[in-house]
Design an enzyme around this catalytic site. Structure first.
Site: not given
Length: 752
Positions: A22, A641, A19, A441, A637
């Protein structure tokens, strides 16, 4: 900056957690180890991610887990299919199924006889007439003892020591509840004289049914939790087992683990590609849908990259292995998904803090319930007190609270991976849902990233193919990117290029040459200013409005064509922007282009905000300016960036981009299709909605039913909640939460 950023995370499998309390206890135990800088424990994966300064301290880490009452072992680092072919949930489910059968077979006669006697008086009279009550109680005692101390022993073995350590958890509640009902019944059976006559009732069936129902719940939960990791299992199954490698002049079949970087691998039609590499001979079409989500096979010729796990559909080819073992894209995807599944959302940290105190609070409430009923309850007060205290202990369910968030994360991130979206950090699920602006971009993200011929505007006296063939023949001698785009367009049209003589390049202005005797001049308007541009004035104005700058071609000193070479917009970009607007998001574009060109592209795509003439170093500042509109997700990409991806609230890297961009991102789009941005938002929103549904159920269930179990409805309505009903409801609450998370597996990718 967080200290653990500079430490390598270690993954540890943990057994025995049941649970959310824990989870909190294991985390606290881990953080007490001096070399541990950060620790995150996940109940759904039953795994901890620990940041260590000193990896030689691993023994101390495992010791801390054991001291807290659990068993830890370092997760294997290999990403071979064999290591992932099953999770220990599979074994849990098999063991629990066996124990459920044992408990069910023993509990059924007990339940039928005892509950039947309560509900149907003739049955009670018949039973007493053939079996003395004491003999019946002893039979009940034997059946219940086996149920509690064989299949149900796990609750006492874990729950009682946890209680004695002052760290009670879910098993402690079950052990206390079932144990109290059992011990009271034992006293009634073997020492009835110590209790008043009116309180001499047995609750064997309650104890046995509680254990059986909770075991059923745990079994269903283990089955469902096993399914949450199916996305990873599917990815693992994509791995090839063997490869046909050229060794010493012969082709030999070797295990995937024996493939080395630089090996030449032979692939036949219908075979899986073993590892990542580069085609060196032959050509084919490869189905890369398991990476990109796109069903159409991709053409592969010499020089093309191939990805391990993808399927060769037609021709045969040879490729050189460039990445093997844990470095392949598939291994990295598996690793990313596992890390995301093991992560925590900000909301989960709040839940963990609440549940740490939840079990002790429930035990205190059960004691208070017993005391109130014993003092003020009707006769037999002890019995009412006991039954209601047991009901309070049994109905409380921190399991559901602990599973509400991690199971949704596991299924959601797994489904995202199937749609070509990798959440490298699970926090991105919550942050993406909260984003208000999506900034792109331009080059390589919204556009293809390479120039191509977009317009060829002709004078009435010239033919398209004739002009293109003559211009391409001259430009074939040039190394300018514009020249490459013009030559590529001619080749695509299947045009034959003539013989070039007297080639002359005028720096910064243009080129001139003779092609099969005809004089061809190519350059800017300034370079060809001696010619008559009156026929092209309207076209020049229109192109200027679109942010395009043409070059001109003259043939035999007569202006023949205006040529525009530009970075073309990706086919899906406009539809993606429109779909984001439909989702209620604002869009922005960050570009190094001049303001006129950037504005024209933004206008064509329907983008709301433009930041033009932005140098790579200034992208972070441009992003910060967009934050005035709300949280920002940035899609890029290129290597330039990386800082912007790291600065954004959520960085989304297009997977065809550079490693630096991908490493800086929170989300990676495999295959480079911008449609992945929409899928990322769809998954994020669906997962967060699913988490809130789970939390509402888990907390709402406890808030409503614990007071009912304590007996608050009894004075007004005479309603009490049986511990057996409580046990069934508790088991169902966990199963509901895990089952609800499974619905995320049906989330559909966006169709444009």
């Amino acid at each position: 900056m967080n200290e653990h950023v500079h430490t390598k995370p270690v993954s540890i499998d943990i057994e025995g957690m049941t649970c959310a309390s824990c989870v909190s206890r294991v985390e606290r135990a881990l953080l007490k180890v001096p070399s541990v800088t950060a620790a995150s424990v996940n109940l759904a994966t039953e795994r901890a991610t620990v940041h260590l300064h000193d990896h030689s301290e691993m023994a101390a880490v495992l010791g801390a887990i054991e001291k807290a009452g659990y068993k830890g072992s370092k997760t294997p680092e290999s990403h071979d299919a064999h290591d992932h072919s099953h999770h220990h949930h599979d074994e849990d489910a098999a063991i629990l199924r066996r124990d459920v059968l044992i408990a069910g077979i023993l509990t059924l006669p007990l339940f039928v006889l005892e509950m039947g006697s309560h509900l149907y008086m003739p049955m009670h009279m018949w039973l007493i007439s053939i079996v003395p009550q004491q003999t019946l109680y002893i039979a009940y005692f034997i059946l219940t003892s086996i149920v509690l101390f064989v299949p149900g022993w796990r609750f006492f073995k874990i729950g009682i020591p946890a209680l004695l350590r002052g760290a009670p958890e879910m098993n402690s509640l079950v052990a206390l509840g079932a144990g109290a009902a059992y011990l009271y019944s034992v006293v009634v059976t073997f020492a009835p004289q110590v209790l008043p006559a009116q309180t001499q009732y047995v609750y064997y069936e309650a104890a046995a049914v509680i254990v059986t129902l909770i075991l059923v719940g745990r079994w269903l939960e283990a089955l469902a939790k096993g399914r949450t990791g199916e996305a990873i299992q599917r990815l693992v199954r994509e791995q090839a087992k063997t490869a046909r490698v050229q060794r010493n002049g012969a082709i030999v079949e070797v295990a995937i683990t024996e493939v080395r970087e630089g090996d030449i691998i032979v692939v036949r039609p219908g075979e899986k590609i073993a590892v990542d590499g580069e085609v060196v001979e032959g050509s084919s079409h490869v189905n890369e849908s398991m990476i990109s989500g796109e069903p159409l096979p991709v053409s592969k010729t010499v020089g093309a990259t191939v990805i391990g796990g993808t399927l060769n559909t037609s021709g045969s080819f040879n490729f050189r292995a460039t990445k093997v073992g844990g470095d392949t894209m598939l291994a990295q995807i598996i690793r990313m998904v596992e890390e995301a599944q093991g992560g925590k959302l900000p909301i989960q940290q709040v839940v963990d803090k609440i549940t740490l105190w939840f079990v002790p609070a429930v035990i205190a409430l059960a004691i208070l319930t017993f005391a109130i009923w014993t003092i003020w309850g009707p006769t037999p007060a002890y019995v009412f007190g006991l039954v209601n205290a047991v009901a309070v202990l049994i109905i409380a369910c921190p399991c559901a609270m602990g599973l509400a968030t991690p199971t949704s994360i596991m299924v959601g991130t797994g489904r995202a991976a199937e749609l070509g979206v990798l959440f490298r950090k699970s926090e991105a699920l919550q942050q993406l849902r909260d984003a208000k602006v999506v900034a792109f971009d331009k080059t390589g993200t919204l556009t293809s990233g390479k120039p191509s011929l977009t317009d060829l505007i002709l004078d009435d006296d010239f033919e398209h193919d004739d002009v293109l063939a003559l211009v391409a023949a001259v430009e074939a001698k040039s190394e300018h990117p514009i020249a490459e785009a013009i030559v590529a367009a001619a080749e695509k049209g299947g045009l034959k290029l003539g013989t070039v003589t007297d080639f002359e390049s005028v720096a910064g202005n243009g080129v001139r040459a003779r092609v099969d005797g005809r004089l061809v001049s190519i350059g800017s308007q300034r370079h060809l200013s001696h010619l008559d541009f009156s026929d092209f004035n309207a076209a020049i104005d229109k192109l200027a409005d679109e942010g395009k700058t043409p070059v001109f071609a003259a043939i035999d000193d007569k202006l023949a064509a205006a040529i525009v070479v530009a970075d073309t917009i990706k086919p899906t970009s406009k539809a993606v922007i429109a779909a984001l607007h439909a989702m209620g998001l604002k869009t922005a574009m960050i570009s190094g282009d001049n303001k006129r060109t950037a504005a024209a592209i933004a206008r064509e795509l329907g983008i709301d905000e433009v930041r033009a003439e932005v140098l790579p170093a200034d992208k972070v500042a441009a992003l910060k300016s967009l934050r005035a509109l709300g949280k920002v997700a940035y899609v890029g990409d290129g290597i330039n960036d990386a800082p912007a991806l790291a600065e954004a609230d959520v960085g989304i890297a297009v997977g065809t981009g550079t490693d630096a961009a991908i490493e800086s991102a929170d989300v990676v789009l495999l295959g480079g299709d911008l449609k992945g941005v929409l899928n990322a938002f769809t998954i994020s929103r669906a997962t967060m909605k699913n988490i809130w549904e789970n939390l509402f159920w888990a907390f709402g269930y406890n808030v409503l039913l614990i007071p009912v179990a304590a007996g608050v409805l009894y004075p007004a309505f005479g309603i009490l909640l049986s511990p057996m009903i409580g046990a069934g409801a508790m088991a169902l609450s966990s199963v509901f939460v895990v089952g609800n998370a499974q619905r995320l597996r049906a989330v559909k990718g966006v169709q444009l």
